[in-house]
Design a protein around this motif. Structure first.
Motif, PDB file in Angstrom:
ATOM      1  N   LEU A  24       0.842  -1.207   0.000  1.00 51.78           N
ATOM      2  CA  LEU A  24       0.000   0.000   0.000  1.00 51.78           C
ATOM      3  C   LEU A  24       0.876   1.256   0.000  1.00 51.78           C
ATOM      4  N   THR A  36      -8.730   3.602   0.738  1.00 53.94           N
ATOM      5  CA  THR A  36      -8.226   3.067   2.013  1.00 53.94           C
ATOM      6  C   THR A  36      -9.008   3.653   3.185  1.00 53.94           C
ATOM      7  N   CYS A  38      -9.880   2.593   6.020  1.00 54.02           N
ATOM      8  CA  CYS A  38      -9.369   2.377   7.385  1.00 54.02           C
ATOM      9  C   CYS A  38      -7.922   2.822   7.507  1.00 54.02           C
ATOM     10  N   ASN A  39      -7.415   3.445   6.435  1.00 51.95           N
ATOM     11  CA  ASN A  39      -6.053   3.973   6.416  1.00 51.95           C
ATOM     12  C   ASN A  39      -5.006   2.907   6.740  1.00 51.95           C
ATOM     13  N   GLY A  40      -5.175   1.738   6.164  1.00 54.07           N
ATOM     14  CA  GLY A  40      -4.141   0.712   6.290  1.00 54.07           C
ATOM     15  C   GLY A  40      -4.207  -0.118   7.555  1.00 54.07           C
ATOM     16  N   GLY A  42      -6.173  -2.651   7.944  1.00 57.68           N
ATOM     17  CA  GLY A  42      -6.555  -4.023   7.621  1.00 57.68           C
ATOM     18  C   GLY A  42      -7.976  -4.377   8.009  1.00 57.68           C
ATOM     19  N   THR A  43      -8.849  -3.385   8.123  1.00 61.38           N
ATOM     20  CA  THR A  43     -10.213  -3.695   8.562  1.00 61.38           C
ATOM     21  C   THR A  43     -11.293  -3.390   7.524  1.00 61.38           C
ATOM     22  N   CYS A  44     -10.996  -2.530   6.542  1.00 65.57           N
ATOM     23  CA  CYS A  44     -12.076  -2.141   5.621  1.00 65.57           C
ATOM     24  C   CYS A  44     -12.131  -3.025   4.373  1.00 65.57           C
ATOM     25  N   GLY A  45     -11.023  -3.610   4.001  1.00 65.78           N
ATOM     26  CA  GLY A  45     -10.987  -4.501   2.839  1.00 65.78           C
ATOM     27  C   GLY A  45     -10.966  -3.788   1.504  1.00 65.78           C
ATOM     28  N   LYS A  46     -10.993  -2.459   1.514  1.00 69.69           N
ATOM     29  CA  LYS A  46     -11.116  -1.733   0.246  1.00 69.69           C
ATOM     30  C   LYS A  46      -9.792  -1.631  -0.516  1.00 69.69           C
ATOM     31  N   CYS A  47      -8.675  -1.923   0.141  1.00 68.53           N
ATOM     32  CA  CYS A  47      -7.378  -1.794  -0.540  1.00 68.53           C
ATOM     33  C   CYS A  47      -6.982  -3.102  -1.213  1.00 68.53           C
ATOM     34  N   LEU A  78      -4.909  -8.071   0.921  1.00 68.38           N
ATOM     35  CA  LEU A  78      -4.980  -6.649   1.285  1.00 68.38           C
ATOM     36  C   LEU A  78      -3.619  -6.014   1.025  1.00 68.38           C
ATOM     37  N   CYS A  80      -2.493  -3.365   2.202  1.00 69.05           N
ATOM     38  CA  CYS A  80      -1.906  -2.806   3.423  1.00 69.05           C
ATOM     39  C   CYS A  80      -1.252  -3.890   4.284  1.00 69.05           C
TER      40      CYS A  80
HETATM   41  S1  FES Z   1      -6.685  -0.004   3.852  1.00 67.31           S
HETATM   42 FE1  FES Z   1      -8.380  -0.880   4.815  1.00 67.31          FE
HETATM   43  S2  FES Z   1      -7.943  -2.984   4.711  1.00 67.31           S
HETATM   44 FE2  FES Z   1      -6.240  -2.090   3.805  1.00 67.31          FE
END
Ligand code: FES
Length: 602
Positions: A24, A36, A38-40, A42-47, A78, A80
């Motif tokens: 990332l 991103t 959740c800004n890295g 590892g919780t949002c899954g969008k990256c 992910l 991130c």
């Molecule tokens: S930035 Fe959210 S899971 Fe990687």
């Protein structure tokens, strides 16, 4: 050095990585636009990225939880959480998707009196009997003309300028204050720009200040989103990194300059013909714009560095327009009621009306204002990102292919943004889908998705097969593997409960009844596209307000335009910011009580 090949849309990029470098971080450094929220963390899954070839590490427990087995099996990881250990080829799928951004606002009439004006005059020529200096000659040319602090550059330029066209000059003024002088009659070339800086998107408007005509509109994503989808993640970045504030400031200033460039090209005018820019945004966005530390906004007692109107030379801000041009950042109220809300109140006109109005602008935070010309109350309710599609299993922003409306009346039918193949569900789609599930009785008033649901009519029979189990919980399939899960319903209950509770707190605080409210203005993209019946059905907006609801589009952006075109409106913005009484919900007992009730579906 490992080599990373990034495939995105029809572009292919090759980037050199350090051994073990976080993917990332590498993508961000290469200015690749990746979501991103959740800004890295590892919780949002969008990256997520798809590993096409190269090192495919075993997934972490977290990745399995966030992405699900199917995606893991298909090579998704992910970014991130991914360390680059060897050459790798990845696919970024969401990069080319365009966000749907609302730029239209409701317009009220007002007298054209722009914040910057021009006046053409012909000076009396100097002679032996008229030996006053060039600068005093210009000042004396026009009654009531004043210069607070004359710029040295202006004084240096004046001798040449006034003689260029034989003493025919144009004065550039704000009110009675002289900003600059141009040779000849340039009064036809007078433009301004209004900008609404959202946490997710940015909208800008190029306006002809001589007649108020809107020449073009620009919309795009806020490039700061690579440091997190929400304001708290971005503030955290400014705390964690010494250069964080500088980075965020540069990103937004560069974006504003490039959108001005694009609009000038479209309208075939020069940047130097732009003399004023008005800007609105939430309080964190305006702090980043001004490069003012925002860290005290993030923690109690939530103190912004500045809320008053900031009026400065645009050059000082880094905005590339005419060197005499001014920038006006509209005033805010508090850490969570920003200049964008003030702009929205301004453009709806609710602060001048006798009727009581309610303004709701729903995003990650829902800003709510209630009142009339006597008094205005406001609060900001932390709805969380569910309405923007985050924390929802198949949730996405308002991008092409997002399911934005759902009907279960005769089987499952839906529409997508741009009519494209469905890629997920955006906020309005979630609201619609859950309203429909409630209507059918598949979800009950507590929010439970009933896996033993029995259709009441033969037309409903086909819906039963869409009730399934996804990620070990009850879910309703919309299409393909896109589903609304039990967890999504809980997320929506939290979000809508927060907004509805905020509305209730303001109604109680102002001592009125719902029946006293005459207008409900829904602002922003979500408010524009939401199905009002669905919003009422899920209890996002109290049922008593039915029939009074009207979308007002980008009311904040419209407020910025009106501030540009009317000195009176700009000063009204200051009046509004002082008039609004801010109610802090985090310490409100009423809010907690209302919230518990409002989470239910009635
Ligand atoms: S930035 Fe959210 S899971 Fe990687």
């Amino acid at each position: 050095m490992p080599n990373v090949i990034v495939k995105t849309g029809n572009k292919i990029l090759e980037i050199n990585a350090q051994q073990g470098q976080n993917l990332l971080e590498l993508l961000r450094k290469a200015d690749i636009d990746i979501s991103t929220p959740c800004n890295g963390n590892g919780t949002c899954g969008k990256c997520k990225v798809r590993i096409l070839s190269g090192h495919l590490p075993n997934p972490s427990q977290n990745e399995i939880k966030v992405l699900g087995f199917n995606a893991i099996e298909s090579g998704y990881r992910l970014s991130c959480c991914y360390a680059v250990r060897s050459d790798v080829e990845i696919l970024l799928e969401s990069d080319s998707l365009q966000a749907q951004i609302v730029t239209e606002g409701r317009q009220r009439s007002f007298e054209l009196d722009p914040v910057v004006t021009k006046e053409n005059i012909v000076l009396e020529k100097p002679s032996l009997s008229s030996q006053i200096s060039d600068f005093e000659r210009v000042l004396g040319s026009c009654s009531m003309l004043e210069v607070n602090t004359p710029s040295l550059q202006l004084i240096r330029n004046i001798p040449e300028l006034i003689r260029q066209k034989d003493y025919n000059i144009s004065l550039i003024k704000t009110g009675t204050r002289l900003l600059g002088v141009e040779a000849g009659d340039t009064t036809e070339s007078l433009y301004g720009v209004a900008v609404d800086i959202g946490t997710t998107t940015i909208a800008a408007y190029l306006i002809d200040l001589t007649d108020g005509e809107r020449l073009c509109v620009y919309s795009g994503l806020n490039p700061q989103k690579k440091f997190g989808a929400d304001v708290i993640s971005r503030i955290k970045h400014t705390i964690d990194s010494e250069t964080g504030l500088e980075e965020l400031n540069n990103l937004i200033i560069n974006e504003i300059n490039s959108c001005i460039g694009a609009m000038c090209e479209e309208a075939n005018i020069s940047r130097s013909d732009i003399y004023a820019i008005t800007l609105v945004g939430n309080t964190t966005m305006t702090h980043f714009l001004l490069k003012v530390p925002a860290k005290n906004i993030a923690a109690a007692p939530f103190i912004p560095a500045v809320t008053s109107m900031v009026k400065i030379n645009a050059k000082e801000l880094g905005v590339d327009i005419n060197p005499y041009g001014l920038a006006f950042v509209l005033p805010a109220v508090s850490a969570y009621i920003g200049a964008d809300t003030v702009g929205a109140v301004l453009s709806t006109g609710m602060y001048e009306q006798e009727d009581i109005s309610l303004l709701i602008d729903i995003g990650t935070n829902g800003e709510i204002v209630l009142g009339n010309r006597e008094v205005l109350y406001a609060c900001s309710s932390a709805a969380g990102p569910a309405f923007e599609g985050a924390n929802i299993r198949n949730g996405i922003g308002s991008i092409k292919g997002a399911i934005n409306s759902i009907s279960l009346k005769s089987g499952v039918s839906y529409t997508t943004i741009g009519g494209a193949e469905p890629v997920g569900i955006c906020g309005t789609g979630i609201v619609d889908g859950i309203a429909q599930l409630l209507e059918m009785g598949i979800v009950d008033e507590t929010g439970r998705l009933d896996d033993e649901w029995e259709p009441a009519t033969p037309e409903q029979a086909s819906l039963a097969k869409n009730i399934t189990v996804v990620d070990n919980m009850n879910a309703f399939l919309i299409c393909g593997d896109i589903a609304i899960t039990q967890k999504d319903i809980r997320e929506l209950q939290n979000a809508k409960g927060a907004i509805a509770a905020g509305i209730n707190v303001l109604v109680k605080q102002s001592g009125i009844n719902f029946s006293d409210i005459k207008n409900v203005y829904l602002a922003g993209g979500f408010g524009t596209y939401i199905n009002v019946d669905s919003a009422l059905k899920i209890g996002l907006i109290p049922f008593q307000l039915r029939g009074k609801i009207q979308p007002v589009g980008n009311a904040a952006g419209q407020g910025a335009i009106e501030g540009l075109l009317s000195v009176k409106r700009l000063s009204d913005a200051e009046i509004i910011s002082k008039k609004i009484k801010y109610i802090e919900l985090s310490s409100s007992k009423d809010f907690n009580d209302f919230y518990m009730n409002c989470m239910m579906f009635e």
